[in-house]
Scaffold this active site. Structure first.
Site, PDB file in Angstrom:
ATOM      1  N   LYS A 176       0.801  -1.222   0.000  1.00 28.41           N
ATOM      2  CA  LYS A 176       0.000   0.000   0.000  1.00 28.41           C
ATOM      3  C   LYS A 176       0.838   1.279   0.000  1.00 28.41           C
ATOM      4  O   LYS A 176       0.416   2.320  -0.492  1.00 28.41           O
ATOM      5  CB  LYS A 176      -0.945   0.017   1.209  1.00 28.41           C
ATOM      6  CG  LYS A 176      -2.011  -1.075   1.197  1.00 28.41           C
ATOM      7  CD  LYS A 176      -3.032  -0.870   0.100  1.00 28.41           C
ATOM      8  CE  LYS A 176      -4.191  -1.845   0.216  1.00 28.41           C
ATOM      9  NZ  LYS A 176      -5.181  -1.677  -0.863  1.00 28.41           N
ATOM     10  N   GLU A 184      -9.655   5.728   3.170  1.00 30.59           N
ATOM     11  CA  GLU A 184     -10.445   4.640   3.747  1.00 30.59           C
ATOM     12  C   GLU A 184      -9.500   3.464   3.959  1.00 30.59           C
ATOM     13  O   GLU A 184      -8.457   3.372   3.310  1.00 30.59           O
ATOM     14  CB  GLU A 184     -11.601   4.250   2.809  1.00 30.59           C
ATOM     15  CG  GLU A 184     -11.260   3.207   1.748  1.00 30.59           C
ATOM     16  CD  GLU A 184     -10.191   3.626   0.753  1.00 30.59           C
ATOM     17  OE1 GLU A 184      -9.392   2.755   0.330  1.00 30.59           O
ATOM     18  OE2 GLU A 184     -10.134   4.809   0.386  1.00 30.59           O
ATOM     19  N   SER A 186       1.442  -9.801  -0.735  1.00 28.52           N
ATOM     20  CA  SER A 186       1.151  -8.367  -0.661  1.00 28.52           C
ATOM     21  C   SER A 186       1.370  -7.746   0.714  1.00 28.52           C
ATOM     22  O   SER A 186       1.519  -6.530   0.826  1.00 28.52           O
ATOM     23  CB  SER A 186      -0.290  -8.109  -1.110  1.00 28.52           C
ATOM     24  OG  SER A 186      -1.194  -8.880  -0.341  1.00 28.52           O
TER      25      SER A 186
END
Length: 401
Positions: free
Chosen positions: A96, A118, A384
């Site tokens: 991210k 969010e 991830s």
């Protein structure tokens, strides 16, 4: 609809459509914001100064390139050649951060002083809060109350970084509801606020922009695989999909390579037909959610149904328009993975390689148990994120087994 492709890798046109999916469906109050973002992104995405700052932070701050690790014991277990793209080793513990840096750099150039985001699993919230701390910007993160409870370590990290965490109590209090509240905030504060969306969802240009900022993943995979094996193209690239940012990044530089098979793993929860699932591609119908046309889990009269997954980051009733297109066009194979399959895959990786994955990544790993791969195949799985945030869930599942 203008069908001229505007990205050399992504199948997206000038209006932000991936085939029938995409576009920008926003309230009038946000129209100029979305148009300004589109113009700013087009202006800066190839600007040498912007690119240099982005690349420098990815290298010196995030710690890129992340390793492409040949998982020998896992490969032996499944009788194939498995490589893990170690996004779990990024600063903040997940992919991210790649998009958060690109987006906040863009926000600063647009003169925005307040950042909102969010988050579901909390990794995007942590990444955004981290970059805001780095750049001295106000940060507000919306997170469903259910996710606040099950992802407490990330909530505390965000607060320590100086972000305000708003627990959302509407709906089933997960990612969809957090996104709703973030959009409401943006509507109320359109002039000074920049909305950093964490996935390849939302109105154009967000799906394209997020995919581009995450494309460093597949760019590195190609180079690293060539260095390690002498071949640039794997046989398979596997990634989990909720909104779809890590998968978009892992697939990006392989989308135009027909020999590379793309496999998306979505969250089936307690089973596709259980009524407790987040398998949007399997269950969804065409509709509009959070500013774009895509596949959406909904009732016959168009009401969005509540998703469920053990994984907070995959607990979403929609899917990014790119992934809707890849699935319906046949470019990507989609596998539905249950909670129990994901937990089993996480335990297997932990015991064979000493790597505890995020629950989201565990869904991608579970594809290894569903699908047969050849002994000479090269299978790249995008790992991830790391599993620190999910330890309470893992320990609970061990206790209950």
């Amino acid at each position: 609809m203008n069908t001229r492709q505007i990205d050399p890798f992504l199948p997206v046109d000038e209006e932000g459509y991936y085939g029938p999916f995409g576009g920008a469906y926003v309230p009038e109050i946000l129209h100029s914001n979305v148009e300004n973002l589109k113009e700013a992104y087009a202006r800066y995405v190839e600007d040498p100064e912007f690119v240099a700052e982005f690349e420098q932070l990815l290298s010196d701050y995030v710690g890129r390139p992340t390793p492409l690790y040949h998982a020998r014991r896992l490969s032996e277990h499944f009788g194939t050649n498995i490589y893990l793209k170690r996004e779990d080793l990024c600063h903040t513990g997940a992919h991210k951060i790649n998009n958060a840096i690109g987006s906040v750099l863009l926000a600063k150039r647009m003169g925005k002083t307040r950042i909102i985001a969010e988050t579901g699993a909390g990794q995007h919230g942590v990444a955004t809060a981290t970059v805001c701390a780095l750049m001295g910007l106000e940060c507000v993160v919306y997170m469903g109350a259910t996710d606040v409870a099950r992802q407490q370590p990330n909530v505390e990290r965000m607060k320590m970084l100086g972000a305000k965490v708003v627990a959302v109590t509407s709906g089933n209090q997960t990612l969809k509801d957090a996104t709703n509240e973030a959009i409401r905030d943006w509507c109320c504060n359109p002039s000074d606020t920049f909305y950093v969306i964490g996935s390849t969802v939302g109105p154009h240009p967000y799906p394209q922009m997020v995919a581009h900022f995450q494309s460093v993943i597949s760019r590195e995979i190609r180079r690293q695989l060539k260095e390690q094996t002498g071949r640039e193209l794997p046989d398979y690239v596997v990634a989990c999909v909720g909104g779809g940012s890590n998968a978009a990044g892992a697939f990006y530089h392989f989308l135009q390579e027909p020999t590379v098979k793309l496999v998306s793993a979505e969250a089936a929860g307690l089973g596709i037909d259980s009524g407790e699932s987040a398998a949007t591609i399997h269950l969804g119908k065409e509709g509009i959610i959070h500013g774009s046309r895509t596949l959406v889990m909904q009732t016959e009269d168009g009401q969005i149904t509540e998703p469920y997954s053990i994984s907070a980051g995959l607990d979403y009733p929609g899917i990014g328009p790119l992934h809707a297109y890849l699935a319906t066009s046949g470019r990507a194979e989609v596998r539905a993975v249950t909670d129990s399959e994901a937990l089993e895959a996480a335990n297997l990786l932990t015991r064979t390689e000493g790597i505890i994955p995020a629950l989201e990544s565990a869904h991608a790993l579970a594809v290894l148990g569903q699908k047969r791969f050849g002994k000479d195949d090269v299978v790249v799985i995008n790992l991830s994120g790391r599993g620190d945030k999910d330890m309470a869930t893992y320990l609970k599942s061990i206790k209950n087994s």
